[in-house]
Structures are given as structure tokens and as C-alpha cells.
Design a protein around this motif. Structure first.
Motif, mmCIF file in Angstrom:
data_model
loop_
_atom_site.group_PDB
_atom_site.id
_atom_site.type_symbol
_atom_site.label_atom_id
_atom_site.label_comp_id
_atom_site.label_asym_id
_atom_site.label_seq_id
_atom_site.Cartn_x
_atom_site.Cartn_y
_atom_site.Cartn_z
ATOM 1 N N UNK B 89 0.850 -1.199 0.000
ATOM 2 C CA UNK B 89 0.000 0.000 0.000
ATOM 3 C C UNK B 89 0.882 1.244 0.000
ATOM 4 N N UNK B 90 0.290 2.300 -0.460
ATOM 5 C CA UNK B 90 0.973 3.582 -0.396
ATOM 6 C C UNK B 90 0.667 4.232 0.948
ATOM 7 N N UNK B 91 1.685 4.464 1.649
ATOM 8 C CA UNK B 91 1.482 5.137 2.926
ATOM 9 C C UNK B 91 1.207 6.603 2.642
ATOM 10 N N UNK B 92 0.036 7.059 3.005
ATOM 11 C CA UNK B 92 -0.361 8.421 2.616
ATOM 12 C C UNK B 92 0.515 9.478 3.295
ATOM 13 N N UNK B 93 1.001 9.174 4.497
ATOM 14 C CA UNK B 93 1.779 10.189 5.207
ATOM 15 C C UNK B 93 3.174 10.355 4.607
ATOM 16 N N UNK B 94 3.819 9.242 4.302
ATOM 17 C CA UNK B 94 5.186 9.342 3.801
ATOM 18 C C UNK B 94 5.246 9.256 2.282
ATOM 19 N N UNK B 95 4.170 8.760 1.674
ATOM 20 C CA UNK B 95 4.175 8.605 0.237
ATOM 21 C C UNK B 95 4.977 7.415 -0.227
ATOM 22 N N UNK B 96 5.425 6.640 0.740
ATOM 23 C CA UNK B 96 6.218 5.480 0.346
ATOM 24 C C UNK B 96 5.365 4.226 0.296
ATOM 25 N N UNK B 97 5.872 3.276 -0.423
ATOM 26 C CA UNK B 97 5.171 2.007 -0.472
ATOM 27 C C UNK B 97 5.546 1.184 0.748
#
Lengths: 893, 584
Positions: B89-97
Motif C-alpha cells: 500500500x501507499x502510505x499516505x503520510x510518507x508517500x512510500x510504499x
């Protein structure tokens, strides 16, 4: 062989080895204007999903490969709409859904590619071109004609397959498997097959994958076929079609030839199907238990404008047909005017079935598992519930949607098989489906004992090793019913029954088939573990039915006719004997059967068929079964002073059909008793006994051994063995000659000779020997003598007399009877009055004789005389009167 | 202890944390397995804190908490299923997968794009077993009470809730062996090696409770006309098992080493007490009581071919009948089909139930025979339970006294065949389409009948009609009211000695053989029926049980003679009636 084009754009025009161009392609696809111009997908930098073109062509040509859904799953409710295979109208659609995992081809090499989306390298080592797979993503300009995400080099694959078609000969395979090579096997096989297909107008070619493996250039292709069936099969179809068109100048009407691969290297156990198998070509064996009705699967919808009658076709897009909301014609443009015209839509057949594991594949203590299978087009309705099938197909997984109307899916996949080939392992139905699938491959040999455990190579070695052991005979007979003590000869006889002789047919002379099955009857006192032996046989026999004579009716044993409640059709249902065709039918309480029931056994035991003639159905069913029966003597305990027929309530004709008849008598014998007691006590000595299992094969292994032997070994009589057989038979007959008297006893008949042959064959088969040798005959004749000694000994003379069994009376008995009648006649003539009371005559007769004559013997004598017209009986019961019809003078004549 | 509290109430949160640690420490994500870390998270006494589905209805529990369930695997045909165990998933806070574990839950993925664009490696897919589990059928009340101390309210809770539940979910009813008996059920999803659990085994699981979402079933059932719907259980909870323990028959009771020594020392005393107790149950007939006691101690010790050694089935004949008179009793009897119409058997049942962990009463009325199924059968890939699909070690009281003349239908005939096979060979046939599978069982049988039973029991004892206390006065019998402590002793006695190992010393074995040989000689000289193999086997089996009942793990001369005497007493009773031998 191919000349990799430097850019994908050039590739279409620059076909290497025989690459079809779009123009050629259209030769046979031209009738379908919607087809894409290039059926051969090249890795293309144009489409945003590199595999899309490939998948599209797959969808065009092989509807069953593109198939998918079961559960009304919108993502895929048409065979063409398998997520990764867009359908005709859908070519190039950038929104094409995919199988989430179809393009990750990393069998067996998992950990190296965690989390990296571009993982195709894991598999690619063997081919130099495979580097192209990786680089292709990064640099499309160095493109090789590989199918994206696979190791398939299109030109190479098509070239090798074409080569295979042109020059494969059956001899190549047969030398590998040591089969007999016939002359025509040296000719290329497939051109002949194709010409046959042309004549019969069948457009499906069953491809025996063993052939691919045997051909040097296609070994790699086989590998790819297993791993990437979705890509390879359309390529093969295409190559085949082209090749076919080159060979024969026929118009296929746009039809494609289809490959139906089968006979894969190994089959997968249903239980072992796991994510690794997804999208691979696999073979599973199973029993079809449920089948859905044929589902008309809409492929293209036909719409007509209600206003202007303009018509249009709409294809399936991801499982849906989007109804046009307005008329596409520029002049009309009216809204909501398009209506579906059902009878002009295109439909394809589809069927969903459920396959259950076959009993032999299930581990101990487990219940069977099932898998769903999807059948398309001409495979629909090929198999019926109850059939044993060997299915070759592509294992699929589709994500499950939470709700058909939502895009949300669950982290769960529904798995099923898209079937490409059905092989019915059920022999009886073989004749029926030849026309449907087996058509070209008449060379396919179907295993005879289909219900039997499949022996894999490791086990085969083990079995062969076992057969080489000198004491294999003893080991096997010991392993049969280990809980039953002693009775070695009985066990040996039953063991030979399980192996069975070879069935022979002499087609030249037109004579019927000779039975190879050995029938065994066990007779004995209660409590001598007859039933247990029977249970063991039932358990071990590859196909066995157990019934009790008392509870069976004639129809229950043979076949009965019922009326189907739904269709009102007459249906023939098989009974126990027909069901145990090819196996052993165990009948307990044989003597308690009604006469009518027993009479059906006459036909079964010699002709091995069951004839039914009733209610409009006249037929003969095969019942090639051995019979293992057990019976209790009359009066439940064996009378040592009576002969077998007198002890047994069984008619002699039936009795003579048993090859072996064993008496199990409960004798008081101190040694035997002690051994029995010791054996039983040892069973209870410790809980969880392990000690008793020395040198004993487990039941499963015994079964496997037997089925292996039955399937693979068909011994033939050797020259020496034949001579020995004759000697044995003559010897046996000679025993009947008695120097002291002129009369001849019959010690053996042709039935015994036949039994002996069968048993020698069975013994040879047990050794897995292709020929019957003298040692086999010796053992068979020993066993037979033992059995004959037991049951055909006339208790009055102590000599063997086959007449006892054949006619119910021994030669000695016959003489005594004649004497008795003669004496009675003499007595009768001494009376003055011509009529004598029954009782008086009996008493007088008894007085005259020094041994007491029982009523039955007396009655027999009287009846014999009545038949000779010497006397006449009047009256009933004890008040019977006997009238003399002759005078003493008359006898003088 | 906040961690373990968290684990119990929010197991998924804890598991997520564990998963992250798991990845951080460099392990491959696919190797994540909760059963290894479960032990660290839960201390032993925490186990008591975890709510149990055996005692609490799932409706009363919050979803996504940790539960325990001691249950019998009824059906293994629901699976296996392939699922996505790890998701990116894309972590919305960091923008990382970021990887997310989907193990141990039924996750919904918001949109399909992931499947379209993202690439899911094969290793993110995993397989899990799905089985249908039920609370152990025929489990006695006292054993349930052992599970949790504060049982009383919970028990009430159980019966109430379960009745509601079974009313709402018709499918589950047919999946419990005993029709009309309230029970708990769950679909259990098994991870790891445990997916190969067999039907009929007893397991104890700790897992995450999940309620089924009804919408699933709507989508799954699909177009019924064309499809082959698999069975669905819209109201049955789903438990994702974190740990699975297979329970053997031996583990039915918690037994300490101390108990074992105690019982073996006091065996004679307890035996006398128990005999008296059972004797009073059977109207003071001590011979019957003795044989019943021996039956209760029997189990299948080994299977050899078609033989199941060790199990001992008993037929008590001349058993009187008494119809149920008073109104209240009738109401009670009507409650289930499986309460005998013979008031006397019901009383015996209630007494046996007090001392046995699992007990089932099987009244063979025509109604029961014709309407229920004794053997499990699979229809449309749904394995429906049969009455005899029971846990190993269950004692079945077959009541033939309620059988009357009448027509036995097809189902009835099959039922009797199935029962016959279980009694004779300890094999229960599972009827699958086109094939029947025999699975081993270990069920004890006591058949009560008026005359000789139609089932092939190992031995038959007529009830003494002139017994000191008439059976009818059972309820007024004070001697049957004994303290819980004594009952507890009885239970331990039976359970421990049943599973005690036993052997025959060489000298005794010689003696037995000698006796057998002599008895045959004797019988032959007096032209009496010869003692057969079966007679000897019965004697040996009884000798084993007699030895165990005295707490001895070895057969001695005295014990063997005791057995023979017992047999003599029994056959003297049989003489006026028919044959002394069990039928063939």
C-alpha cells in the motif's frame, strides 16, 4: 533462426522464420472483420501494457483459454473475458484488467525478488534472449520477440513446433519407452493425422505431450507449454493452422485448428494445487460429481435502434456488455433507443463442473477435496457426473468481489481449471467418446485398471525389487489377512485369485473369450474366519463388491431396470456382479442364496456376462469378475462322513465352476490350537502392537503390487510349462485308474486343466514374469491337488473322485445305489402279493441288509425302480403302497 | 501486561506491529507466522482471559478479538482457498510504499487497480485451509464446566443464544451430529501446516474472531440457475486460527501425575464404589454393572486389517421398559428426538453422562431410524453430519427397547448398516457422491434391548429380573445421590485407567494358551460346541479390561481366573435363553 528486429515497430514486416504477416493472417480470419490485424503479438512499446496485444490474440482464437468466471463475477463472466484476455472489441484497451499474478513467472525462486515488480528474470537463465525481457522494460529499443514476462521467443517457439509437426515420427517416442515399433511409425506422424482430420473435418488436434518431449527440438517448447500455456497454446494453434493450410487447400471459413494437449509428464494431485500452479498447464485426475447445465455465454450483443433500425454489435468488456445509450448513427442520435436482439447475438457454450478426488489419491483418514472446472465449446457435456476423468487444463485464480456492483475485491481468489483436454479413464465409456475427443489419437492406450492406484516410478522400482525376492510368494501370502492364522494354502489360493490369469480371446477362430478369473469357494465350520478372509479380499481387490447371499436378490446381483422418475425413461442399473467387473465379487453366505439368485451365477462364472431381457431392454453386460464365496455346511457343522455335495446345499454345476474349493474345518488339533492361541494372545499382549508386522506388506502396498501386476504383466505359457501342464493333467487323470477294478473314477476334467492354466498364469503374474514357467505350473498343480484332495475325496473310499463334484455322486456311491436297487427288486419279487406297504418293505429291506438303510436311500432306490417301470407308488406319506408291475418270470427274460 | 491485553482485545493491531518488526529484522515477509510469537505475547494465565466460543455465543462478543474454541472438525471440504497474504500500500503520510500483512483476516481491498497495475508476486499469495468446526457433540455438562470457572451464567447464555442462532441459520443445523441439540459452530481458517487436519479430530484453537459479512454470500451464491453454489454459512462466525492444537482422546480431561498415582493406588476402592453405583443404576444387578464398567474402560488399542482390537460392545438384554408418564417429563422428552421414550434408559443415560466426558444416547425408534441419518453424507459438497460422527472415545447408549414393529425405509436400512459397521469394525462410512470413505472411529457401545440385540455385540448379559431393587424405583434411590467429589473420582478413575498401557507377561500367555487347548479337547470329548477364536478373543479382551479396572497394568493368573469366572456367571445366565455365542 530469427533475426531480431532492432525496433519493435519494424518487427511486423520483418518476420524471421516463417513469421506470419498480418496479410497472411487475414486469409483465414478475414470473415471476422473485427479481428486485429496482427494475431501475433509482438512486444510492443506502443501499448501501455506490453502484454496486451498477445492477450488479445489469445482471446480471439481460444475462447476456452480466456474463460473465467463462475460466480457471476463481473470481472469475468465470459470465456473471452478472462481478465488478462481482452476480447475482440476490446483490443488495445488500456483499461484491460489482468490476472493479478499471471505475469509473475517465478516458480521456485521466490525470495530473490521480494517486492520488485519486475521479476521475470528469476526464470530466464537458459536462453540468451531472456536478458531482453529485463532490458525491454528499461530500454524498449533492444527488443527481442519475446512475450512479455515470459521466456518465450515467438519465432523460436513457432519454428520448433512447425518442425515438430513436419518431422516427428512415432518411432522417436516409442524407442524411448521401449514400445513395439511398427512400420508406419517411421513416417512423420502429424501430416498423416492432419490429413485424417481433414477427411473427418475435426478441427481439434489432440497433442500427446509425450511426443513433444520425445522430439529433441521441442523439449523446451514442452517446458514453456507447461509454464505459459496461455501464450504457447495460441502460438501452437496458429502454427498448426498455417501448416494445415499449407498442406491442404481448403477453406476453413475462418475457423482455427485447436490444440488439445494431454498426457503431461506427471499429474498433479488435487490436494497439492497451490499458488505456484496458477496459470500453469496441469493434469489432474478426478471424479466428476456435479455438472451445471450448458450455459449460453454471450460473446457479442446485437443491438438495433428502435427508431432508425440501425444495428450494431457490442462485445463484452470485462464481463459486461455496455448497452449503447444512444444510437451511434450520426443522423439518428436518438437516446435510449437501442434494444437487444437476442437471436442475433453470439453465444458460446460453457459449463461448470466439479471434480472430486479419486478415492485412491486421498491420504488415509482424509475426506476428498473438490475443484471447479470450466468446460467450453465442444468439451461441454463430454463428461457426465460419475465419470473418472483426467483433465488437462490451466489452473486459474480470480479475485472475489465483495459485491458484483462494487469494485472492491477481497483478498481472496477463486480457483478453477480452464479445461483444454478431457481424457476419460473410465474404460467402459471409451467407445462413446472416441468420436468426441479421442478421435485422432486412437493410439492412446487407456490403462486397463483405471480404478487402481497409480504406481509412480519410485513405487515401480520398489515393486520390481519385491518381485525379484525369492520369497515373494510367501511374503505376499503372509501379508494377506495377517490376523488370520495358518490357512497358508487357502491364502495362497486367494492370492492367486487376486492376481488372476490372463484373459484370452481367439479372434481367428471366433471363439468367445476365455476367462482368466479364478473363482474360490470357502466352505467350513462356523468360526473359522471365512467372513474375515472375504473382508480382506474385498479390501485388497482393486475393484471389489461385498454382498451377502442371504440379502441379495438375482437382480441385485446382476442388473435391474428402473424407470427414471424425471424422464420416465427405462434405465439399466448395474448390480453387484456387473459393478465388480474387472475385480472380485465377494459373496458371503453363498449357500443361503435362493435358487433363482444362484442360477444367474452360472452364466457369470463361465461366460462372464450378464444377460438382461426385460421391460424392453435386451442386453448383455460384462461381468468379468472373479467370485470369492463362502458357505456353511448343511447343519452348520461339517459332517466328515458325507461328501462335499452332501454337506453343501449347492448344485453340482455351480460347484464345478469354482476353480478352488477349500474346506476350513475346525478340527481339534493340539498343536494348531496352541499356535492359534499364541497368535491371539500376542495380539493382546501389548497395546499398539508393532511386533506382528514383520515381513508383512501393508495393505496399500499389497494392493498396489496386485494392481501393478494386473496392469502390466500378461504372462504367456512357455513351451516347457505347457508340456508340464499336460503331464500334470495326465497324472491327475491317471489317479482315477484303479488296477483292482475295471471301473474308472474321474479325478480331473478339462475344467481342472483350465484352472491349472489360470493358476499358473496367476503365479507367473505374481512374479511379474512375462512367461509361465515350470515352477509356476508345479505350484498351481500343487495348490489344485491340495484343494481337490480336500473336497473331492469320497469319504467312503478315501479316493479322489471328480464325479462327486460334477454330478453330486461319486462312482462308489453310484455303484452302491445300483446294488441297492437291484437288491430291492429282488426282494420285491419275493413277495406274493403284488402290492406291499411302504413301511413293511422298508423294514424287510433293512432286515435283509447288514448296514442300516436310511429312509432317504430307500426312497432313492424305490424311485429308481419306479423309473424302470418295475413298480408303481400310490398314496401319500407313510401310507404309500407299492405295486409290483412285473412278475418274477418276466425278469427271467 | 498491556501487551497481552492488547493481544486479546485487539489482536490484529498487535499482529501488524509484529509484522513490521518481522520485516525490519530482515526476514522474508512471507515467513510471517503468528503461532511462533503467540507464546511470547500470552502468559499462561492469560489463556483464561480469552473468551471461549464453547461457552459464549459469538453474538455476545466483539468482532476481531481473540477467542478460543475447543471443537470437532466436522467438514474439511470448504477449502483450501488461495488468498493474498501480503499487500503493498501507499502510505499516505510518507508517500512510500509499504507492505501490509493480510494474514489472519478477511480483508477487502478498496479497488481493483492494485490488481491491474501493481504486480503481485507469487509469494504474496498463500493458501489457507478452511474447515467447519462444531463444539464437541455429546459433551457432558461437567466437562464444559471445567473449561471456565464462572460457568453458570455463561451456560445459560449459551443455550439461549445458540437457540436463537440455530433458528436463524438453517444450514448449521444439519452440520451437527445430534439434531435438536444446541451447539456452537464456527468456520475456522487454518494457516501453515495445520491445514491438513482430518475430519472428526478434536482441536483447540486460539484465533481472531470475525463475523461473516452477509454481502459476501449474496455475491457468492450468484446465479443459482447456472452455477454450482458452494454451501455458505451467513450466520456462522469465522475464526482465523493463530494456533491450533490437536487434542487426543487422552486429553479430554486435565490429569496430573499425582492423579494417576492416586487412582492407581485406590483403584480397588473406587472400583468397588463405582460398581455399587452402577449396580444401583441397573437395579442392583452386579454382573451387569461389572460388564458395564468394563465397557466404559474399553477403547480401540490397535487396528489390524478389518479388526479393531480393544473395543468392547455390550448388549444388556431383558431390559424393562417404562413409558414416560407425567406431563412435565413428556415435555422434556419432546425437546429432542434423541431422548428415549423409555424412561429407564433416560435415567441410565443421565447417570452415565455424569461420569463420562462424552456420551450420546441413541434411541432406535422407527422415527429416529427413518428420519435422521447416522452416517455423514455429502450433498452438493456440503458434508452433513451423521449421528455417529462423534469424537473418539464417546460412549453411545443404543436403546433398542423403543424399537417397534413397522416399516424401515431406505434411510433406516442404511442407518442400521452404518451402525452395524461401526460396532463391528469401528469404521464409519462417509457417503460422498459415487464413493464411500471409511474412516476409523473409536466409539463404545452399550445396547439395551428386550431380547438379543440385532447388532453384533461382543457379549450379551441379561439383566437379572429378580434383582433386589426394581429398576422402576430408581428415582427414589438415595444411593445414587452421591457427592461431587466421589463423582470426580469416578471420572478420573475411568479416564486414567482407560488410557493406561497394559501387557501380558509371558508366563500368563503360556497359561492362557494351555487353557485354550485343553478346553477345546474337553469340549470335543464331550461333544459340546468347540470354543472358537472369537471366544478366546473375548476372554483376552475382558482380561485386559478386568486388569485395568483393578488398576493393574499387567495380567496375572488371578485376574485371568477372575475373568473366566465372570464369564461363567454370564454364560450361566444365558443358558436358559439361546446361544451363548455372539452372532456371526
Amino acid at each position: 533462426m530469427s533475426n531480431p528486429p532492432s525496433t519493435p515497430q519494424r518487427s511486423n514486416g520483418d518476420g524471421g522464420f516463417n513469421t506470419p504477416t498480418p496479410r497472411r493472417q487475414s486469409n483465414f480470419l478475414s470473415s471476422q472483420p473485427d479481428y486485429p490485424s496482427s494475431p501475433i503479438p509482438y512486444p510492443s512499446s506502443v501499448a501501455d501494457t506490453p502484454r496486451t496485444p498477445m492477450r488479445s490474440s489469445a482471446g480471439n482464437r481460444r475462447s476456452e483459454l480466456g474463460g473465467s468466471s463462475f460466480h457471476n463475477d463481473d470481472a469475468a463472466s465470459s470465456p473471452l473475458q478472462y481478465p488478462s484476455t481482452p476480447m475482440r472489441g476490446d483490443i488495445g484497451s488500456p483499461r484491460t484488467p489482468r490476472t493479478p499474478f499471471a505475469y509473475v513467472r517465478t516458480p521456485g525462486n521466490l525470495n530473490s525478488m521480494v517486492g520488485t515488480p519486475n521479476v521475470s528474470a528469476g526464470h530466464a537463465t537458459a536462453y540468451p534472449s531472456s536478458t531482453g525481457v529485463d532490458s525491454q522494460v528499461s530500454d524498449p529499443s533492444i527488443s527481442v520477440r519475446l512475450i512479455w514476462g515470459t521466456t518465450i521467443n515467438i519465432n523460436e517457439a513457432m519454428g520448433s513446433f512447425r518442425d515438430f509437426l513436419a518431422s516427428f515420427t512415432l518411432q522417436q517416442r516409442k524407442t524411448l519407452s521401449n514400445e513395439e515399433i511398427r512400420e508406419e511409425d517411421n513416417l512423420p506422424f502429424y501430416p498423416r493425422l492432419l490429413s485424417q482430420m481433414r477427411t473427418t473435418e475435426t478441427f481439434n488436434m489432440n497433442l500427446d505431450c509425450r511426443n513433444l518431449l520425445a522430439y529433441r527440438r521441442t523439449k523446451k517448447l514442452y517446458d514453456q507449454l507447461i509454464k505459459y500455456p496461455q501464450e504457447i497454446i495460441p502460438l501452437m494453434d496458429h502454427t498448426l493452422t498455417n501448416y494445415f493450410l499449407e498442406q491442404f487447400d481448403v477453406d476453413l471459413n475462418g475457423q482455427q485448428l485447436k490444440i488439445r494437449p494431454f498426457n503431461l509428464d506427471h499429474s498433479v494431485n488435487m490436494r497439492d494445487l497451490d499458488p505456484q500452479n496458477v496459470d500453469q498447464l496441469i493434469t489432474v485426475k478426478g471424479l466428476l460429481i456435479r455438472a451445471s447445465p450448458v450455459i449460453p455465454d454471450m460473446k457479442e450483443a446485437f443491438f438495433r435502434c428502435l427508431i432508425c433500425d440501425y444495428t450494431t454489435m457490442v462485445g463484452v468488456d470485462r464481463g459486461r456488455i455496455i448497452e449503447p445509450t444512444k444510437c451511434p448513427r450520426a443522423q439518428c442520435q436518438s437516446e435510449n433507443s437501442m434494444s437487444l436482439i437476442h437471436n442475433r447475438c453470439l453465444f458460446a457454450d460453457k459449463q461448470i463442473c466439479r471434480l472430486q478426488e479419486t478415492p485412491d489419491a486421498i491420504p488415509d483418514g482424509q475426506t476428498p477435496q473438490t475443484v471447479s472446472i470450466c468446460l467450453y465449446d465442444d468439451l461441454v457435456d463430454v463428461a457426465k457426473p460419475g465419470d473418472r476423468l483426467e483433465i488437462t487444463g490451466i489452473f486459474r485464480g480470480v479475485p472475489v468481489r465483495v459485491n458484483p456492483k462494487q469494485r472492491t475485491i477481497k483478498a481472496l481468489f477463486r480457483t478453477y481449471l480452464d479445461v483444454v483436454h478431457i481424457k476419460r479413464s473410465d474404460q467402459k465409456r471409451l467407445a462413446v467418446d472416441r468420436t468426441i475427443i479421442g478421435a485422432n489419437e486412437s493410439v492412446v492406450s487407456y490403462d486397463e485398471g483405471d480404478e487402481i492406484h497409480i504406481v509412480n516410478t519410485g513405487e515401480e522400482e520398489e515393486i520390481k525389487a519385491l518381485s525379484k525376492q525369492p520369497d515373494v510368494y510367501d511374503t505376499l501370502s503372509r501379508s494377506l489377512a495377517p490376523s488370520i492364522y495358518e490357512l497358508d494354502d487357502v491364502k495362497k489360493g486367494i492370492l492367486l485369485q487376486l492376481f488372476g490369469g490372463t484373459n484370452k480371446t481367439f479372434t481367428k477362430s471366433g471363439s468367445p473369450r476365455y476367462r482368466g478369473d479364478i473363482n474360490v469357494l470357502l466352505v467350513g465350520d462356523p468360526g473359522t474366519s471365512k467372513s474375515q478372509l472375504l473382508h480382506y479380499v474385498h479390501k485388497i481387490a482393486p475393484r471389489g463388491i461385498y454382498t451377502s447371499g442371504k440379502g441379495s436378490s438375482a437382480v441385485g446381483l446382476t442388473a435391474y431396470i428402473t424407470r427414471d422418475p424425471d424422464t420416465k425413461q427405462l434405465v439399466l442399473e448395474s448390480g453387484a456382479l456387473v459393478l465388480s467387473d474387472g475385480g472380485v465379487c465377494c459373496i458371503d453366505e453363498f449357500d443361503k442364496m435362493s435358487d433363482a439368485t444362484r442360477s444367474v451365477l452360472h452364466e457369470v462364472m463361465e461366460q462372464q456376462t450378464v444377460s438382461v431381457a426385460k421391460a424392453g431392454i435386451i442386453t448383455t453386460l460384462n461381468a468379468r469378475t472373479s467370485i470369492c464365496a463362502c458357505a456353511n455346511p448343511i447343519g452348520s457343522r461339517w459332517n466328515k462322513d458325507l461328501s462335499v455335495p452332501a454337506n453343501l446345499d449347492l448344485p453340482p454345476p455351480l460347484l464345478s465352476r469354482f476353480d478352488l474349493l477349500y474346506l476350513l474345518l475346525d478340527k481339534v488339533d493340539e498343536d494348531a490350537d496352541r499356535r492359534l492361541a499364541q497368535h491371539l494372545v500376542s495380539l493382546y499382549m501389548e497395546d499398539n502392537v508393532l511386533t506382528a508386522g514383520i515381513n508383512i506388506l501393508p495393505v496399500e502396498k499389497l494392493t498396489k503390487y496386485i494392481s501393478y501386476a494386473r496392469n502390466t504383466c500378461h504372462p504367456v505359457l512357455g513351451e516347457d510349462a505347457a508340456r508340464r501342464l499336460i503331464d500334470c493333467y495326465v497324472e491327475l487323470r491317471k489317479q482315477g485308474e484303479d488296477r483292482s477294478s475295471s471301473e474308472k473314477r474321474v479325478t480331473a476334467t478339462t475344467r481342472q486343466l483350465e484352472s491349472m492354466i489360470r493358476m499358473s498364469e496367476a503365479h507367473a503374474r505374481m512374479r511379474l514374469s512375462p512367461t509361465v514357467e515350470v515352477s509356476d505350473v508345479n505350484e498351481a498343480s500343487r495348490l489344485l491337488r491340495e484343494a481337490i484332495k480336500d473336497y473331492a475325496t469320497d469319504p467312503k473310499t478315501g479316493r479322489i473322485d471328480m464325479d462327486l463334484i460334477l454330478s453330486g455322486t461319486g462312482s462308489h456311491d453310484r455303484h452302491v445305489k445300483d446294488d441297492r436297487a437291484r437288491e430291492l427288486k429282488a426282494l420285491l419279487l419275493n413277495y406274493e402279493s403284488s402290492s406291499i406297504g411302504w413301511t413293511k418293505l422298508l423294514n424287510d429291506f433293512n432286515e435283509q441288509s447288514d448296514v442300516a438303510i436310511d429312509t432317504k436311500a430307500f426312497e432313492e432306490a424305490v424311485e429308481a425302480l419306479q423309473a424302470q417301470n418295475v413298480l408303481k407308488i400310490t398314496g401319500e406319506g407313510r401310507r404309500r403302497l407299492i405295486r409290483r408291475l412285473i412278475n418274477s418270470d418276466e425278469t427271467q427274460f | 501486561m498491556p501487551q497481552s491485553a492488547n493481544m486479546i482485545h485487539k489482536p490484529l493491531v498487535t499482529l501488524n506491529t509484529c509484522f513490521e518488526e518481522h520485516i525490519k529484522s530482515g526476514h522474508p515477509p512471507a515467513n510471517f507466522n503468528a503461532s511462533t510469537i503467540l507464546g511470547d505475547l500470552l502468559q499462561a494465565h492469560d489463556l483464561q482471559e480469552i473468551p471461549s466460543l464453547n461457552t459464549t455465543s459469538h453474538i455476545a462478543l466483539d468482532p476481531e478479538i481473540l477467542v478460543t474454541f475447543r471443537c470437532m472438525v466436522q467438514d474439511t471440504n470448504l477449502g483450501p482457498e488461495i488468498y493474498l497474504s501480503i499487500n503493498e500500500v501507499n502510505d499516505s503520510s510518507t508517500g512510500q510504499k509499504k507492505l501490509r500483512s493480510l494474514k489472519y483476516r478477511d480483508a477487502d481491498l478498496a479497488d481493483m487497480d492494485q490488481f491491474n497495475e501493481g504486480r503481485i508476486p507469487n509469494e504474496f499469495l498463500d493458501e489457507r485451509g478452511v474447515v467447519y468446526c462444531i463444539s464437541p457433540p455429546g459433551e457432558s455438562g461437567w466437562l464444559k464446566a471445567n473449561d471456565h470457572s464462572s460457568i453458570d451464567q455463561k451456560l445459560d447464555n449459551l443455550s439461549l443464544n445458540n437457540q436463537n442462532e440455530s433458528a436463524s441459520d438453517p444450514q448449521t443445523k444439519s452440520k451437527f451430529p445430534l439434531p435438536g441439540v444446541s451447539h456452537a459452530s464456527a468456520i475456522v481458517k487454518l494457516y501453515g501446516e495445520d491445514k491438513n487436519i482430518t475430519v472428526g479430530s478434536e482441536i483447540e484453537i486460539i484465533g481472531v474472531l470475525n463475523r461473516p459479512s452477509p454481502s459476501t454470500t449474496a455475491a457468492e451464491s450468484g446465479d443459482a440457475d447456472f452455477d454450482l453454489p458452494k454451501p455458505t454459512f451467513p450466520n456462522t462466525p469465522v475464526v482465523h486460527a493463530l494456533s491450533v492444537k490437536t487434542l487426543k482422546n487422552k486429553d479430554a480431561m486435565v490429569i496430573s501425575q499425582e492423579d494417576i498415582t492416586n487412582v492407581r493406588q485406590q483403584a480397588k476402592d473406587i472400583r468397588a464404589q463405582l460398581l455399587e453405583y452402577l449396580g444401583n443404576t441397573f437395579g442392583g444387578d452386579m454382573v451387569v454393572a461389572e460388564y458395564v464398567l468394563l465397557q466404559l474402560l474399553s477403547r480401540v488399542t490397535s487396528k489390524r486389517g478389518v479388526f479393531a482390537l480393544g473395543q468392547f460392545s455390550l448388549n444388556v438384554t431383558e431390559f424393562p421398559t417404562e413409558s414416560i408418564k407425567s406431563g412435565t417429563e413428556r415435555d422434556e422428552a419432546k425437546k429432542t428426538l434423541f431422548t428415549s421414550a423409555n424412561a429407564l434408559t433416560s435415567k441410565i443415560s443421565s447417570i452415565l453422562r455424569k461420569i463420562l466426558p462424552t456420551f450420546v444416547e441413541l434411541p432406535l425408534s422407527l422415527d429416529v431410524l427413518n428420519t435422521t441419518s447416522f452416517y455423514p453424507r455429502s450433498t452438493d459438497e456440503n458434508l452433513l453430519a451423521g449421528v455417529l460422527q462423534l469424537l473418539d472415545g464417546t460412549c453411545v447408549l443404543v436403546d433398542e427397547t423403543v424399537l417397534e414393529e413397522g416399516t424401515l425405509k431406505d434411510q433406516g436400512v442404511r442407518n442400521i448398516q452404518a451402525l452395524n459397521k461401526v460396532i463391528q469394525q469401528q469404521l464409519l462410512g462417509y457417503a460422498y457422491p459415487f464413493h464411500e470413505f471409511d474412516l476409523s472411529t473409536d466409539l463404545g457401545f452399550i445396547v439395551v434391548s428386550r431380547a438379543k440385540s440385532m447388532f453384533p455385540c461382543h457379549c450379551m448379559v441379561p439383566l437379572n429380573k429378580s434383582s433386589t431393587i426394581p429398576l422402576q424405583s430408581l428415582e427414589d434411590n438415595d444411593s445414587l445421590n452421591i457427592s461431587e467429589q466421589v463423582l470426580c473420582n469416578f471420572r478420573k478413575y475411568l479416564h486414567i485407567l482407560k488410557h493406561t498401557d497394559y501387557d501380558i507377561p509371558e508366563s500368563i500367555s503360556q497359561h492362557i494358551q494351555q487353557r485354550f487347548v485343553e478346553s477345546r479337547k474337553e469340549a470335543s470329548s464331550q461333544s459340546q460346541p468347540l470354543p472358537t477364536q472369537d471366544d478366546l478373543m473375548l476372554q483376552l479382551n475382558l482380561a485386559r479390561l478386568v486388569s485395568l479396572s483393578f488398576g493393574s497394568s499387567e495380567l496375572t493368573q488371578e485376574l485371568f481366573d477372575y475373568t473366566l469366572n465372570l464369564e461363567k456367571t454370564r454364560s450361566s445366565r444365558l443358558e436358559p435363553t439361546v446361544a451363548a455365542h455372539p452372532q456371526k
